[in-house]
Design a protein around this motif. Structure first.
Motif, PDB file in Angstrom:
ATOM      1  N   UNK A  94     -42.749 -10.392 101.817  1.00  7.67           N
ATOM      2  CA  UNK A  94     -43.859  -9.750 102.514  1.00  7.67           C
ATOM      3  C   UNK A  94     -43.383  -9.439 103.933  1.00  7.67           C
ATOM      4  N   UNK A  95     -43.572  -8.207 104.346  1.00 11.17           N
ATOM      5  CA  UNK A  95     -43.232  -7.795 105.707  1.00 11.17           C
ATOM      6  C   UNK A  95     -44.534  -7.406 106.404  1.00 11.17           C
ATOM      7  N   UNK A  96     -45.005  -8.263 107.299  1.00 10.72           N
ATOM      8  CA  UNK A  96     -46.199  -7.931 108.069  1.00 10.72           C
ATOM      9  C   UNK A  96     -45.752  -7.038 109.215  1.00 10.72           C
ATOM     10  N   UNK A  97     -46.329  -5.829 109.311  1.00 10.81           N
ATOM     11  CA  UNK A  97     -45.820  -4.851 110.256  1.00 10.81           C
ATOM     12  C   UNK A  97     -46.940  -4.075 110.924  1.00 10.81           C
ATOM     13  N   UNK A  98     -46.574  -3.414 111.992  1.00  9.06           N
ATOM     14  CA  UNK A  98     -47.432  -2.466 112.692  1.00  9.06           C
ATOM     15  C   UNK A  98     -46.717  -1.120 112.599  1.00  9.06           C
ATOM     16  N   UNK A  99     -47.327  -0.093 112.052  1.00  3.59           N
ATOM     17  CA  UNK A  99     -46.627   1.186 111.862  1.00  3.59           C
ATOM     18  C   UNK A  99     -46.131   1.817 113.152  1.00  3.59           C
ATOM     19  N   UNK A 100     -46.681   1.430 114.299  1.00  6.17           N
ATOM     20  CA  UNK A 100     -46.236   1.982 115.576  1.00  6.17           C
ATOM     21  C   UNK A 100     -45.215   1.111 116.295  1.00  6.17           C
ATOM     22  N   UNK A 101     -44.837   0.002 115.680  1.00  9.95           N
ATOM     23  CA  UNK A 101     -43.866  -0.922 116.274  1.00  9.95           C
ATOM     24  C   UNK A 101     -42.451  -0.412 116.010  1.00  9.95           C
ATOM     25  N   UNK A 102     -41.689  -0.195 117.091  1.00  8.45           N
ATOM     26  CA  UNK A 102     -40.336   0.322 116.949  1.00  8.45           C
ATOM     27  C   UNK A 102     -39.423  -0.590 116.144  1.00  8.45           C
ATOM     28  N   UNK A 103     -39.576  -1.896 116.274  1.00  9.33           N
ATOM     29  CA  UNK A 103     -38.740  -2.837 115.527  1.00  9.33           C
ATOM     30  C   UNK A 103     -39.092  -2.818 114.040  1.00  9.33           C
ATOM     31  N   UNK A 104     -40.351  -2.592 113.729  1.00  8.07           N
ATOM     32  CA  UNK A 104     -40.767  -2.453 112.331  1.00  8.07           C
ATOM     33  C   UNK A 104     -40.156  -1.190 111.724  1.00  8.07           C
ATOM     34  N   UNK A 105     -40.150  -0.140 112.495  1.00  4.59           N
ATOM     35  CA  UNK A 105     -39.564   1.123 112.046  1.00  4.59           C
ATOM     36  C   UNK A 105     -38.068   0.970 111.803  1.00  4.59           C
ATOM     37  N   UNK A 106     -37.394   0.247 112.697  1.00  8.20           N
ATOM     38  CA  UNK A 106     -35.959   0.010 112.535  1.00  8.20           C
ATOM     39  C   UNK A 106     -35.668  -0.805 111.281  1.00  8.20           C
ATOM     40  N   UNK A 124     -42.950  -5.954  99.923  1.00 13.77           N
ATOM     41  CA  UNK A 124     -44.308  -5.499 100.203  1.00 13.77           C
ATOM     42  C   UNK A 124     -44.532  -5.414 101.712  1.00 13.77           C
ATOM     43  N   UNK A 125     -44.705  -4.202 102.197  1.00 13.13           N
ATOM     44  CA  UNK A 125     -45.054  -3.976 103.597  1.00 13.13           C
ATOM     45  C   UNK A 125     -46.569  -4.112 103.724  1.00 13.13           C
ATOM     46  N   UNK A 126     -47.024  -5.033 104.550  1.00 13.43           N
ATOM     47  CA  UNK A 126     -48.456  -5.320 104.668  1.00 13.43           C
ATOM     48  C   UNK A 126     -48.903  -5.098 106.109  1.00 13.43           C
ATOM     49  N   UNK A 127     -50.053  -4.433 106.282  1.00 13.12           N
ATOM     50  CA  UNK A 127     -50.585  -4.207 107.617  1.00 13.12           C
ATOM     51  C   UNK A 127     -52.104  -4.162 107.571  1.00 13.12           C
ATOM     52  N   UNK A 166     -49.887 -16.336 107.168  1.00 14.00           N
ATOM     53  CA  UNK A 166     -49.392 -16.746 108.485  1.00 14.00           C
ATOM     54  C   UNK A 166     -49.855 -15.786 109.565  1.00 14.00           C
ATOM     55  N   UNK A 167     -49.996 -16.316 110.777  1.00 12.86           N
ATOM     56  CA  UNK A 167     -50.214 -15.489 111.966  1.00 12.86           C
ATOM     57  C   UNK A 167     -48.921 -15.526 112.780  1.00 12.86           C
ATOM     58  N   UNK A 168     -48.154 -14.448 112.804  1.00  9.63           N
ATOM     59  CA  UNK A 168     -46.896 -14.447 113.556  1.00  9.63           C
ATOM     60  C   UNK A 168     -47.108 -14.133 115.031  1.00  9.63           C
ATOM     61  N   UNK A 169     -46.056 -14.345 115.811  1.00  7.98           N
ATOM     62  CA  UNK A 169     -46.064 -13.987 117.221  1.00  7.98           C
ATOM     63  C   UNK A 169     -45.438 -12.625 117.474  1.00  7.98           C
ATOM     64  N   UNK A 170     -44.623 -12.167 116.532  1.00  8.31           N
ATOM     65  CA  UNK A 170     -43.930 -10.897 116.681  1.00  8.31           C
ATOM     66  C   UNK A 170     -43.940 -10.124 115.380  1.00  8.31           C
ATOM     67  N   UNK A 171     -43.852  -8.805 115.496  1.00 11.73           N
ATOM     68  CA  UNK A 171     -43.620  -7.922 114.361  1.00 11.73           C
ATOM     69  C   UNK A 171     -42.184  -7.389 114.445  1.00 11.73           C
ATOM     70  N   UNK A 172     -41.553  -7.093 113.322  1.00  7.38           N
ATOM     71  CA  UNK A 172     -42.031  -7.404 111.984  1.00  7.38           C
ATOM     72  C   UNK A 172     -41.879  -8.892 111.692  1.00  7.38           C
ATOM     73  N   UNK A 173     -42.723  -9.405 110.819  1.00  3.13           N
ATOM     74  CA  UNK A 173     -42.636 -10.796 110.382  1.00  3.13           C
ATOM     75  C   UNK A 173     -42.320 -10.795 108.892  1.00  3.13           C
ATOM     76  N   UNK A 174     -41.248 -11.472 108.517  1.00  4.38           N
ATOM     77  CA  UNK A 174     -40.771 -11.475 107.133  1.00  4.38           C
ATOM     78  C   UNK A 174     -40.972 -12.839 106.485  1.00  4.38           C
ATOM     79  N   UNK A 186     -38.530 -17.579 106.485  1.00  6.51           N
ATOM     80  CA  UNK A 186     -39.380 -16.626 107.199  1.00  6.51           C
ATOM     81  C   UNK A 186     -38.906 -16.506 108.634  1.00  6.51           C
ATOM     82  N   UNK A 187     -39.119 -15.349 109.238  1.00  9.90           N
ATOM     83  CA  UNK A 187     -38.697 -15.111 110.605  1.00  9.90           C
ATOM     84  C   UNK A 187     -39.519 -13.981 111.198  1.00  9.90           C
ATOM     85  N   UNK A 188     -39.424 -13.847 112.521  1.00  4.60           N
ATOM     86  CA  UNK A 188     -40.178 -12.826 113.242  1.00  4.60           C
ATOM     87  C   UNK A 188     -39.242 -12.026 114.138  1.00  4.60           C
TER      88      UNK A 188
END
Length: 202
Positions: A94-106, A124-127, A166-174, A186-188
């Protein structure tokens, strides 16, 4: 329907640390509605749209040790997606992401360029973002992942992720779960290609 986003102000501050995601449970429990701004680079997961009541259930402060029951929705079709829909016998990410986050895009680009090594991993990309923002995410940043049978973009309408996984501190969170459904790693934030591929497939 209102979608909750934080401001773009953090954009320039997270180039080296991943896209931030502030964990303020009190704010999440007290503010279930807030006017949407023009975009969301660093979304606070607790502020995502979907909480219908004034009182939110407890948030998951530790990563779930096993895949919990959940209900997400496929962005393209709107069809519900649950734990029972996960293809068995392989790692599930599971990849918790924000579509506007540059690191998620990378990260989407990294996965796309290495898809041949990931064919046997459920990804699974989840947002909790507006599905309209999510709908073109892979087409824009991970074209090689589009329409692959083991890859799906999922809308978390009811905040199941932050309540059950989980509630992560950073995106993307895997979050990598094994074939037995147990958490393997898991990591952020952003990681190297080798780190990601190794953890996805081990």
């Amino acid at each position: 329907m209102k979608y909750i986003f934080s401001a773009l102000a953090l954009c320039g501050l997270v180039n080296l640390t991943g896209c931030q995601s502030n964990n303020q449970e009190k704010t999440a429990q007290q503010e279930t509605t807030q006017e949407a701004s023009n975009g969301a680079h660093a979304q606070t997961p607790e502020h995502a749209e979907g909480a219908a009541s004034q009182q939110m259930p407890p948030l998951a402060k530790e990563a779930a040790a096993s895949i919990p029951d959940f209900k997400f929705f496929k962005v393209k079709s709107g069809i519900g997606f649950t734990k029972e829909d996960i293809k068995a016998g392989r790692n599930t990410v599971f990849v918790l992401f924000d579509p506007n986050c540059g690191h998620c895009q990378q990260e989407a680009g990294i996965l796309a360029k290495n898809y041949d090594k990931l064919k046997n991993v459920n990804i699974y990309f989840v947002s909790m973002n507006d599905p309209a923002l999510m709908s073109s995410f892979l087409e824009t940043f991970g074209k090689e992942l589009v329409d692959k049978p083991n890859v799906e973009v999922l809308y978390d309408r009811n905040q199941d992720f932050i309540q059950k996984i989980h509630v992560p501190n950073q995106f993307p969170a895997n979050y990598v779960y094994g074939a037995d459904g147990q958490l393997k790693s898991n990591w952020e934030g952003d990681k190297t290609v080798d780190f990601i591929l190794s953890n996805y497939t081990k």
